[in-house]
Write an enzyme that holds these catalytic residues in place. Structure first.
Site, PDB file in Angstrom:
ATOM      1  N   ARG A 133      19.633  17.801 -35.012  1.00 53.49           N
ATOM      2  CA  ARG A 133      18.696  17.073 -34.612  1.00 53.49           C
ATOM      3  C   ARG A 133      17.682  16.704 -35.419  1.00 53.49           C
ATOM      4  NH1 ARG A 133      17.811  20.281 -29.129  1.00 53.49           N
ATOM      5  NH2 ARG A 133      17.708  21.955 -30.804  1.00 53.49           N
ATOM      6  N   ASP A 179      13.375  14.988 -35.587  1.00 49.72           N
ATOM      7  CA  ASP A 179      12.215  14.655 -34.806  1.00 49.72           C
ATOM      8  C   ASP A 179      12.235  13.081 -34.875  1.00 49.72           C
ATOM      9  OD1 ASP A 179      11.940  17.281 -33.950  1.00 49.72           O
ATOM     10  OD2 ASP A 179      10.861  17.820 -35.664  1.00 49.72           O
ATOM     11  N   ARG A 202       8.900  20.462 -43.308  1.00 51.02           N
ATOM     12  CA  ARG A 202       7.346  19.850 -43.365  1.00 51.02           C
ATOM     13  C   ARG A 202       6.325  20.898 -43.530  1.00 51.02           C
ATOM     14  NH1 ARG A 202       7.831  16.779 -37.929  1.00 51.02           N
ATOM     15  NH2 ARG A 202       5.338  16.565 -38.383  1.00 51.02           N
TER      16      ARG A 202
END
Length: 267
Positions: A50, A52, A203
């Protein structure tokens, strides 16, 4: 029953992430809607990983099972006919065998690695043309310092220091295969390959590397963060704009095609 595997590319700016949500504004929602329009039956899909909201994919891998007899190219053409411009099915493969077998292909569980790119625009002034497609940092960054910093991260490690609080992974232990950092003009590209990733791991790593590249922290700080296993000591999570799921690694026996995995071709 047949298992169809497809490669999906998308611009994440328009969507609330990959996974289905009640809003219906996700990549999976739109993909399954398009497949249903073509197949005239609902087809449940499973993805490799998945992403974001705001995160892009050069190649997300998805599978679904169906009893329909369709040519591989038909799945590509038909799905794209019903998809919005920001989502594209790039290829399709029908795999032979029993989808119910424990060792049969699975988009998520058969993957042995994932590669992400983070594209960072490093310039005193932001670019209107790169908005939503690259992260931005206005102070000069030293690429060599950041390259020095990543060496301790390669191998099996507990990456809790770079794990989001809402992460649902069962274990923070991941195998980091490689981290490359290269510069092309005003763009710096971080290419990170691991067995799998924790929520916001890339990130969070980029945010900490920016601290080092800007001189706020020294290169050895990254290894110290890793050893600390303390997320509160690391830099804040960097913006999603420049993050791209680039490639999912599978055993060659599945004979899946792979797209060119450099995001620089889009700039």
């Amino acid at each position: 029953m047949k298992r169809i595997v497809i490669g999906v590319q998308y611009d994440g700016n328009a969507w609330q992430g990959y996974q289905k949500q009640p809003s219906g504004l996700t990549v999976q929602d739109k993909l399954e809607e398009a497949l249903e329009k073509f197949a005239t039956v609902k087809l449940a899909t499973t993805c490799a990983g998945r992403t974001d909201a705001g995160v892009h994919a050069l190649e997300q891998v998805v599978h679904f099972d169906t009893e329909l007899e369709r040519d591989e190219h038909a799945w590509v053409r038909a799905a794209n006919a019903f998809l919005p411009p920001s989502i594209s099915v790039r290829w399709a493969r029908q795999l032979e065998g029993d989808p119910a077998a424990q060792d049969f292909f699975h988009a998520r569980f058969s993957a042995h690695s994932r590669t992400y790119h983070y594209v960072l625009h490093n310039h005193p002034v932001r670019s209107a043309l790169l908005a939503g497609r690259a992260g931005f940092f206005f102070r000069p960054l030293d690429v060599e310092l950041m390259q020095q910093a990543v060496q301790p991260l390669v191998g099996w490690h507990d990456f809790s220091a770079f794990r989001a609080a809402q992460c649902q992974a069962k274990s923070p232990m991941k195998l980091m295969h490689e981290i490359k950092i290269r510069q092309q003009g005003e763009l710096i590209v971080f290419t990170i390959t691991a067995s799998a990733f924790l929520h916001h791991m890339v990130r969070n790593l980029v945010g900490s590397l920016v601290y080092i590249g800007s001189g706020r922290e020294k290169p050895e700080w990254l290894g110290q963060l890793l050893e600390s296993k303390d997320r509160t000591l690391a830099a804040p999570t960097f913006m999603p704009d420049g993050l791209y799921l680039a490639r999912v690694g599978y055993d060659l026996k599945w004979q899946l095609p792979q797209e060119a995995d450099s995001p620089l071709v889009w700039f």
